[in-house]
Design a protein around this motif. Structure first.
Motif, PDB file in Angstrom:
ATOM      1  N   LEU A  29      -0.228  17.474  -4.110  1.00 19.72           N
ATOM      2  CA  LEU A  29       0.483  16.248  -3.765  1.00 19.72           C
ATOM      3  C   LEU A  29      -0.221  15.044  -4.377  1.00 19.72           C
ATOM      4  O   LEU A  29      -1.441  15.025  -4.495  1.00 19.72           O
ATOM      5  CB  LEU A  29       0.551  16.074  -2.242  1.00 19.72           C
ATOM      6  CG  LEU A  29       1.285  17.177  -1.457  1.00 19.72           C
ATOM      7  CD1 LEU A  29       1.001  17.031   0.033  1.00 19.72           C
ATOM      8  CD2 LEU A  29       2.777  17.118  -1.726  1.00 19.72           C
ATOM      9  N   HIS A  30       0.576  14.027  -4.727  1.00 22.90           N
ATOM     10  CA  HIS A  30       0.016  12.812  -5.325  1.00 22.90           C
ATOM     11  C   HIS A  30       0.740  11.601  -4.761  1.00 22.90           C
ATOM     12  O   HIS A  30       1.973  11.519  -4.809  1.00 22.90           O
ATOM     13  CB  HIS A  30       0.198  12.857  -6.849  1.00 22.90           C
ATOM     14  CG  HIS A  30      -0.145  11.571  -7.522  1.00 22.90           C
ATOM     15  ND1 HIS A  30      -1.417  11.018  -7.506  1.00 22.90           N
ATOM     16  CD2 HIS A  30       0.635  10.710  -8.254  1.00 22.90           C
ATOM     17  CE1 HIS A  30      -1.403   9.889  -8.177  1.00 22.90           C
ATOM     18  NE2 HIS A  30      -0.181   9.683  -8.640  1.00 22.90           N
ATOM     19  N   VAL A  31      -0.018  10.676  -4.170  1.00 24.52           N
ATOM     20  CA  VAL A  31       0.580   9.431  -3.686  1.00 24.52           C
ATOM     21  C   VAL A  31       0.829   8.541  -4.892  1.00 24.52           C
ATOM     22  O   VAL A  31      -0.089   7.971  -5.471  1.00 24.52           O
ATOM     23  CB  VAL A  31      -0.331   8.725  -2.662  1.00 24.52           C
ATOM     24  CG1 VAL A  31       0.290   7.385  -2.243  1.00 24.52           C
ATOM     25  CG2 VAL A  31      -0.549   9.618  -1.440  1.00 24.52           C
ATOM     26  N   VAL A  32       2.105   8.429  -5.266  1.00 23.30           N
ATOM     27  CA  VAL A  32       2.455   7.754  -6.503  1.00 23.30           C
ATOM     28  C   VAL A  32       2.605   6.242  -6.323  1.00 23.30           C
ATOM     29  O   VAL A  32       2.439   5.469  -7.269  1.00 23.30           O
ATOM     30  CB  VAL A  32       3.750   8.372  -7.087  1.00 23.30           C
ATOM     31  CG1 VAL A  32       4.958   8.068  -6.199  1.00 23.30           C
ATOM     32  CG2 VAL A  32       4.000   7.910  -8.510  1.00 23.30           C
ATOM     33  N   HIS A  33       2.903   5.808  -5.063  1.00 24.92           N
ATOM     34  CA  HIS A  33       3.109   4.367  -4.836  1.00 24.92           C
ATOM     35  C   HIS A  33       3.042   4.081  -3.335  1.00 24.92           C
ATOM     36  O   HIS A  33       3.220   4.977  -2.512  1.00 24.92           O
ATOM     37  CB  HIS A  33       4.465   3.938  -5.395  1.00 24.92           C
ATOM     38  CG  HIS A  33       4.628   2.454  -5.500  1.00 24.92           C
ATOM     39  ND1 HIS A  33       3.888   1.687  -6.375  1.00 24.92           N
ATOM     40  CD2 HIS A  33       5.436   1.587  -4.829  1.00 24.92           C
ATOM     41  CE1 HIS A  33       4.244   0.409  -6.249  1.00 24.92           C
ATOM     42  NE2 HIS A  33       5.171   0.332  -5.307  1.00 24.92           N
ATOM     43  N   GLU A  34       2.799   2.796  -3.005  1.00 30.13           N
ATOM     44  CA  GLU A  34       2.771   2.348  -1.610  1.00 30.13           C
ATOM     45  C   GLU A  34       3.652   1.104  -1.472  1.00 30.13           C
ATOM     46  O   GLU A  34       3.686   0.265  -2.369  1.00 30.13           O
ATOM     47  CB  GLU A  34       1.351   2.000  -1.171  1.00 30.13           C
ATOM     48  CG  GLU A  34       0.353   3.142  -1.286  1.00 30.13           C
ATOM     49  CD  GLU A  34      -1.066   2.683  -0.980  1.00 30.13           C
ATOM     50  OE1 GLU A  34      -1.219   1.737  -0.163  1.00 30.13           O
ATOM     51  OE2 GLU A  34      -2.013   3.230  -1.571  1.00 30.13           O
ATOM     52  N   CYS A  35       4.345   1.002  -0.330  1.00 32.24           N
ATOM     53  CA  CYS A  35       5.190  -0.171  -0.059  1.00 32.24           C
ATOM     54  C   CYS A  35       4.956  -0.662   1.364  1.00 32.24           C
ATOM     55  O   CYS A  35       4.598   0.108   2.247  1.00 32.24           O
ATOM     56  CB  CYS A  35       6.667   0.179  -0.236  1.00 32.24           C
ATOM     57  SG  CYS A  35       7.123   0.577  -1.946  1.00 32.24           S
ATOM     58  N   GLU A  36       5.203  -1.991   1.564  1.00 33.96           N
ATOM     59  CA  GLU A  36       4.925  -2.605   2.867  1.00 33.96           C
ATOM     60  C   GLU A  36       6.113  -2.555   3.822  1.00 33.96           C
ATOM     61  O   GLU A  36       5.947  -2.762   5.019  1.00 33.96           O
ATOM     62  CB  GLU A  36       4.496  -4.057   2.676  1.00 33.96           C
ATOM     63  CG  GLU A  36       3.157  -4.200   1.966  1.00 33.96           C
ATOM     64  CD  GLU A  36       2.713  -5.662   1.878  1.00 33.96           C
ATOM     65  OE1 GLU A  36       3.481  -6.541   2.329  1.00 33.96           O
ATOM     66  OE2 GLU A  36       1.606  -5.915   1.385  1.00 33.96           O
ATOM     67  N   ASN A  37       7.326  -2.355   3.308  1.00 32.86           N
ATOM     68  CA  ASN A  37       8.499  -2.311   4.178  1.00 32.86           C
ATOM     69  C   ASN A  37       9.613  -1.519   3.500  1.00 32.86           C
ATOM     70  O   ASN A  37       9.515  -1.149   2.317  1.00 32.86           O
ATOM     71  CB  ASN A  37       8.974  -3.730   4.538  1.00 32.86           C
ATOM     72  CG  ASN A  37       9.325  -4.534   3.291  1.00 32.86           C
ATOM     73  OD1 ASN A  37      10.292  -4.254   2.599  1.00 32.86           O
ATOM     74  ND2 ASN A  37       8.505  -5.555   3.004  1.00 32.86           N
TER      75      ASN A  37
END
Length: 252
Positions: A29-37
Motif C-alpha cells: 500500500l502507498h499513501v499517494v495523497h492527503e486532503c483536509e476535507n
C-alpha cells in the motif's frame, strides 16, 4: 503492485499517524495523497486515481458521508473506508448502505487497521482473480465461495453463526459476502439462517420437552419474544401453538 490510498481528515496529526502506521504495516500500500476535507478530496480524485479512500466522517466544508455520495457519482470504482467515533454509528450505518467497504473507530488501533486493510487487499485480490479467470471458470468461482460458506454454516452451532465469522472463514469482506450470497442463492444470509433456526426449533418442539426459552437459546435467540415473532412469521403458529397442534395429532 502497490495500491494507492487517499487519506482524508481535517486533523493533520491524524493523517500523519495513519500514514506512519500504514507504512509500518509493510503491506503493498502507498499513501499517494492527503486532503483536509471532502471537497478537497473530491477535486483531487477527479483528476487523479486512488484505489482506496480512507476518510473521517466529521469534517468542515464537506463531511465524509457527502464525500461518499459524490464519489459514487464519479463511477471511478475506488473503495472507501470511513473513520468514526462510537457515538456516530448511525452515520456509519448510513455510509454502509451507500456502499462503504468497511469502517474503523477512533482512535484507530494499529491491529484493527491492519486487519481492515488486509481484508480489503484480499477482497481486491479476489476481484482481480475473478476478472482474469476464463469465463467458464469465472462462473464457478463465486459458487465455490458460497459452498465454503454453506460448509461453515453446516458445521457451526446455530447459536454461534454470524455473517462476520462466515466472512472470516472464506477470507472475504462481510459486505461483499452478503451481496454474493444474495446473488448466488437469491436469499439474504440473515433470512437463510433464520429459516434454519426455525426448522431446528420445530424439530426440538416436536421431539423434546425443552421449554420455549431453552429452545430459543439453542437455536440462537436470546430474546424469547423475538424468537416467537420469527417463528410465527414463518410458520403461521406461535411455538406453543405449533407444539400443541402436533401433540393433538398424535394417536392416543
Amino acid at each position: 503492485m502497490k495500491k494507492n490510498i487517499l487519506l482524508v481528515d481535517d486533523e493533520r496529526w491524524v493523517r500523519t499517524a495513519l500514514k506512519w502506521t500504514i507504512n509500518k504495516l509493510n503491506l503493498p500500500l502507498h499513501v499517494v495523497h492527503e486532503c483536509e476535507n471532502g471537497l478537497e478530496a473530491l477535486d483531487w480524485i477527479k483528476q487523479n486515481d486512488a484505489d482506496l479512500v480512507i476518510t473521517d466522517i466529521r469534517m468542515p466544508i464537506m463531511d465524509g458521508l457527502s464525500l461518499v455520495k459524490e464519489l459514487s457519482h464519479l463511477k471511478k470504482n475506488q473503495d472507501v473506508i470511513v473513520i468514526s467515533v462510537h457515538d456516530e454509528f448511525q452515520f456509519v450505518q448510513q455510509a454502509i448502505r451507500t456502499g462503504v467497504t468497511d469502517y474503523l473507530l477512533k482512535p484507530v488501533e494499529e491491529t484493527e487497521l491492519k486487519v481492515c486493510l488486509e481484508k480489503w487487499l484480499e477482497m481486491k485480490s479476489q476481484e482481480e482473480t475473478k476478472r482474469n479467470t476464463p469465463k467458464d471458470e469465472d462462473e464457478n468461482l463465486p459458487f465455490s465461495t458460497i459452498e465454503k460458506v454453506l460448509q461453515y454454516i453446516e458445521t457451526t452451532p446455530l447459536d454461534q453463526i454470524t455473517l462476520k465469522d462466515a466472512a472470516e472463514f472464506v477470507h472475504m469482506n462481510h459486505s461483499y459476502l452478503s451481496q454474493l450470497f444474495k446473488q448466488q442463492l437469491n436469499k439474504k444470509f440473515v433470512d437463510y439462517i433464520t429459516e434454519l433456526r426455525i426448522e431446528e426449533s420445530k424439530r426440538l418442539l416436536l421431539n423434546t420437552s425443552l421449554r420455549m426459552s431453552e429452545i430459543a437459546e439453542r437455536v440462537g435467540y436470546s430474546d424469547l419474544a423475538y424468537f416467537s415473532n420469527n417463528f410465527k412469521r414463518l410458520t403461521g403458529f406461535s411455538p406453543s401453538e405449533f407444539r400443541k397442534s402436533a401433540l393433538e395429532k398424535v394417536p392416543q
